[in-house]
Design a protein around this motif. Structure first.
Motif, PDB file in Angstrom:
ATOM      1  N   LEU A   1      18.230  91.017  66.117  1.00  0.00           N
ATOM      2  CA  LEU A   1      17.292  89.954  65.316  1.00  0.00           C
ATOM      3  C   LEU A   1      15.732  90.197  65.961  1.00  0.00           C
ATOM      4  O   LEU A   1      15.452  91.077  64.303  1.00  0.00           O
ATOM      5  CB  LEU A   1      16.973  89.050  66.445  1.00  0.00           C
TER       6      LEU A   1
ATOM      7  N   ALA B   1      13.700  83.362  62.546  1.00  0.00           N
ATOM      8  CA  ALA B   1      14.998  83.400  63.980  1.00  0.00           C
ATOM      9  C   ALA B   1      15.648  81.965  63.548  1.00  0.00           C
ATOM     10  O   ALA B   1      14.737  80.907  63.675  1.00  0.00           O
ATOM     11  CB  ALA B   1      14.639  83.670  64.975  1.00  0.00           C
TER      12      ALA B   1
ATOM     13  N   TRP C   1      10.533  80.514  63.336  1.00  0.00           N
ATOM     14  CA  TRP C   1      11.984  80.196  63.394  1.00  0.00           C
ATOM     15  C   TRP C   1      12.319  78.385  63.316  1.00  0.00           C
ATOM     16  O   TRP C   1      11.385  78.236  63.235  1.00  0.00           O
ATOM     17  CB  TRP C   1      11.766  80.115  65.600  1.00  0.00           C
TER      18      TRP C   1
ATOM     19  N   ALA D   1      20.778  84.013  65.516  1.00  0.00           N
ATOM     20  CA  ALA D   1      20.106  85.358  67.351  1.00  0.00           C
ATOM     21  C   ALA D   1      20.177  84.410  68.020  1.00  0.00           C
ATOM     22  O   ALA D   1      20.767  85.941  68.736  1.00  0.00           O
ATOM     23  CB  ALA D   1      18.974  84.119  67.042  1.00  0.00           C
TER      24      ALA D   1
END
Length: 178
Positions: A141, A154, A171, A124
């Motif tokens: 992304l 991510a 994430w 990312a």
């Protein structure tokens, strides 16, 4: 698959040789119900298994999902909640979460064909793991995440601050959480 996807953690800590010394503390500081991906490729098989067992106990004590980097049969033998590998190595595993890293639309297509539960979209942002390597940035992304049939996560240069600033709900990080 829908139930596994809906219960997928939002924050993921990924193990690595460079964060090994602080993993117990990092696992205890994660929000309850986070995810932990155990890699530790740097260790010989017997030491890797022993380290996994210690960290798995810590992670479970804090209510975290534990994913093993490896194929689904190894994840089942090690009593992990899932496996993390390339889509080709994951195979079918109805009772395990299956996570794969993708870097492009082609790899996202491979993940779709494999029916994975989540894709770690990477890198990312600039990351210590791959200094100077090209990154996706927030626009690409988001474009990959929008095309994902599996839950997007991510990965790469992620921190709590970036997740909040770019409104990224799921994430993962190595250094950013340890």
């Amino acid at each position: 698959m829908k139930n596994r996807q809906s219960s997928l953690p939002h924050v993921w800590l990924i193990s690595d040789a460079r964060n090994d010394a602080v993993l117990e503390r990092a696992l205890s500081r994660l929000p309850r119900g986070s995810g932990f991906i155990f890699r530790h490729y740097h260790l010989p098989a017997d030491r890797r298994r022993a380290r996994y067992l210690r960290l798995c106990r810590t992670a479970r004590r804090h209510g975290h999902a534990v994913i093993l980097a490896g194929d689904t049969s190894q994840a089942r033998r090690w009593k992990a909640d899932g496996a993390y590998a390339s889509p080709a190595r994951l195979g079918s595993a109805p009772n395990l979460l299956r996570l794969a890293t993708v870097h492009s639309l082609r790899e996202l297509g491979e993940a779709h064909r494999a029916g994975v539960d989540a894709v770690l979209i990477s890198p990312a942002f600039p990351t210590a793991s791959h200094p100077g390597a090209p990154t996706l940035g927030p626009v690409r992304l988001r474009l990959l995440a929008a095309r994902a049939r599996a839950k997007p996560i991510a990965l790469g240069g992620m921190t709590r601050r970036k997740a909040r600033g770019y409104n990224i709900s799921r994430w993962a990080a190595i250094d950013g959480l340890s």
